[in-house]
Scaffold this active site. Structure first.
Site, mmCIF file in Angstrom:
data_model
loop_
_atom_site.group_PDB
_atom_site.id
_atom_site.type_symbol
_atom_site.label_atom_id
_atom_site.label_comp_id
_atom_site.label_asym_id
_atom_site.label_seq_id
_atom_site.Cartn_x
_atom_site.Cartn_y
_atom_site.Cartn_z
ATOM 1 N N LYS A 85 0.816 -1.222 0.000
ATOM 2 C CA LYS A 85 0.000 0.000 0.000
ATOM 3 C C LYS A 85 0.851 1.274 0.000
ATOM 4 O O LYS A 85 0.427 2.300 -0.519
ATOM 5 C CB LYS A 85 -0.935 -0.019 1.202
ATOM 6 C CG LYS A 85 -2.043 -1.050 1.020
ATOM 7 C CD LYS A 85 -3.250 -0.722 1.860
ATOM 8 C CE LYS A 85 -4.435 -1.554 1.436
ATOM 9 N NZ LYS A 85 -4.328 -2.958 1.896
ATOM 10 N N GLU A 107 -10.046 6.451 3.216
ATOM 11 C CA GLU A 107 -10.906 5.454 3.838
ATOM 12 C C GLU A 107 -10.014 4.315 4.290
ATOM 13 O O GLU A 107 -8.927 4.121 3.737
ATOM 14 C CB GLU A 107 -11.935 4.919 2.823
ATOM 15 C CG GLU A 107 -11.432 3.797 1.903
ATOM 16 C CD GLU A 107 -10.326 4.216 0.919
ATOM 17 O OE1 GLU A 107 -10.152 5.433 0.701
ATOM 18 O OE2 GLU A 107 -9.640 3.314 0.392
ATOM 19 N N SER A 374 1.726 -9.738 -0.756
ATOM 20 C CA SER A 374 1.364 -8.316 -0.705
ATOM 21 C C SER A 374 1.686 -7.661 0.630
ATOM 22 O O SER A 374 1.913 -6.457 0.704
ATOM 23 C CB SER A 374 -0.124 -8.153 -1.023
ATOM 24 O OG SER A 374 -0.916 -8.980 -0.182
HETATM 25 C C1 LIG Z 1 -5.188 -3.973 1.478
HETATM 26 C C2 LIG Z 1 -4.466 -5.215 1.239
HETATM 27 C C3 LIG Z 1 -4.823 -6.085 0.191
HETATM 28 C C4 LIG Z 1 -6.006 -5.868 -0.708
HETATM 29 O O1 LIG Z 1 -5.972 -4.731 -1.508
HETATM 30 P P1 LIG Z 1 -5.697 -4.771 -3.067
HETATM 31 O O2 LIG Z 1 -6.043 -3.407 -3.529
HETATM 32 O O3 LIG Z 1 -6.569 -5.823 -3.660
HETATM 33 O O4 LIG Z 1 -4.252 -5.090 -3.260
HETATM 34 C C5 LIG Z 1 -4.046 -7.213 -0.021
HETATM 35 N N1 LIG Z 1 -2.994 -7.505 0.779
HETATM 36 C C6 LIG Z 1 -2.626 -6.693 1.796
HETATM 37 C C7 LIG Z 1 -1.458 -7.081 2.632
HETATM 38 C C8 LIG Z 1 -3.352 -5.530 2.061
HETATM 39 O O5 LIG Z 1 -2.971 -4.744 3.076
#
Ligand SMILES: *Cc1c(COP(=O)(O)O)cnc(C)c1O
Length: 394
Positions: A85, A107, A374
């Site tokens: 993010k 948000e 992610s």
């Molecule tokens: C917020 C988040 C997501 C989901 O958001 P996307 O916009 O689909 O990437 C996925 N993994 C993590 C670790 C997150 O913090």
């Protein structure tokens, strides 16, 4: 892509009062995305502050254990604030600053995007206000504390189900009220144009790096890239530079929750229908009257009732495949990666790991899979322990 459309998806379905803000943003973004100094500054922030490039790690133990395709992990969990993010937030905060804005609003659901935005605001000396469903402020008290610690104001939202979708609606309302000094730092590849395109461009650094790193390590492109999909920002970031490489399979993993044949799911492509919500045309989980359905997943970061318009389009043209992964499968993958590689993934990312565990053993040994991790899973440990019937103090 024309006028913010991806096939029939995307667009700008917003009230007249928001049109000026969106047009101003679109103009500024079109200018700065090609501006040498802007890109140089953003790159410096990525490298020096966020810790990029993130590693592309060969998961040798996992590869040997599953006995099929070679598995690489793209380690977005190693970024500052522990997830992808930060890429988007640094880009938008820098752009807002160039536009002369002094205040960021955002948000947040689980609090991850709120924390990232509060981080960027602290770094750049901007005011920060985060809208968060009241329900979520209770479930995610630690993240509320983090945001306040960095100087942000957290406003609990009590409308609707008092969760993420209501926080998005409230932030849009607030933006309408104060467009002169405020930028709405949206957290995923959703909402009205230019957000889906702009957020994708900031996250595309992920696939740019994967491509360079895999060419250096293997001398060829991967056979599949796998990422989890909430709104879809880490997934589109992981896919983007491979979209024209037709031999690279792109696989998005949605949260099936308790199963796509139950009402407790957040798998938008697998269970949703075409609709218009939060400024965009895309697929949404809906009830039989066409109202946005309440969604559920063990992963707070994936339980959004829609999906970014570019994913909806990639699905329509069959360029990407979207599979559903249940809570149980994700929890097993969370435990598996911890045990096998000593890496605790975010429960969101564990959805992608789970799918790779299904397909890797059936693939030949010379095939290559890249899984985007992610984020890191420290934030999820208490909830997963609870899922397994164990209570630990947070
Ligand atoms: C917020 C988040 C997501 C989901 O958001 P996307 O916009 O689909 O990437 C996925 N993994 C993590 C670790 C997150 O913090």
């Amino acid at each position: 892509m024309k006028n913010g459309r991806f096939g029939i998806h995307g667009g700008q379905y917003i009230p007249e009062t928001l049109m000026n803000a969106v047009i101003e943003l679109e103009k500024a973004y079109n200018f700065y995305k090609n501006d040498k100094n802007f890109n140089k500054e953003l790159n410096t922030l990525f490298n020096e502050y966020a810790g990029r490039p993130s590693r592309l790690y060969f998961a040798e133990k996992m590869t040997n254990d599953l006995g099929g395709a070679k598995i690489y992990l793209k380690r977005e969990d190693l970024n500052h604030t522990g997830a992808h993010k930060i890429n988007n937030v640094l880009g938008q905060a820098l752009l807002a600053k160039k536009m002369g804005k002094t205040r960021l609003i955002a948000e947040t659901g689980a609090g991850q995007h709120g924390v990232a935005t509060a981080t960027a605001a602290a770094l750049m000396g901007m005011e920060c206000v985060v809208f968060m469903g009241e329900e979520d402020t209770i479930r995610q008290a630690l993240n509320v504390y983090r945001m306040r610690l960095m100087g942000a104001k957290v406003i609990p939202v009590t409308s609707g189900t008092a969760t993420l979708k209501d926080a998005v609606s409230e932030a849009m309302r607030e933006w309408t009220n104060r467009i002169d000094d405020t930028h709405y730092c949206l957290g995923s590849v959703m909402g009205p144009h230019p957000f889906p395109t702009m957020v994708r461009d900031f996250q595309a650094v992920i696939s740019k790096e994967i491509k360079e790193q895999i060419l250096e390590k293997e001398g060829r492109l991967p056979d599949a890239v796998i990422a989890c999909v909430g709104g879809g920002s880490n997934a589109i970031g992981s896919f983007y530079h491979f979209i024209d490489d037709k031999n690279v399979k792109l696989i998005g993993c949605e949260a099936a929750g308790r199963g796509i044949d139950t009402l407790e799911t957040a798998a938008t492509i697998n269970t949703g229908r075409l609709g218009i919500f939060h400024g965009m045309k895309s697929y949404f989980c809906q009830d039989k009257y066409g109202q946005i359905a309440p969604v559920y997943s063990i992963s707070a970061g994936l339980d959004y009732p829609g999906i970014g318009p570019e994913h909806a389009y990639l699905h329509d043209i069959s360029r990407a495949e979207y599979v559903a992964v249940t809570d149980e499968e994700a929890v097993c993958a969370f435990e598996y990666l911890a045990r096998t590689e000593g890496i605790i993934p975010a429960i969101e990312s564990a959805h992608a790991v789970a799918h790779a565990m299904k397909i890797a053993p059936k693939m030949d040994k010379y095939k290559i899979i890249v899984i985007t991790i992610s984020g890191r899973g420290d934030k999820d440990c208490a909830a997963i322990a609870r899922y397994r019937g164990e209570n630990i103090n947070e």
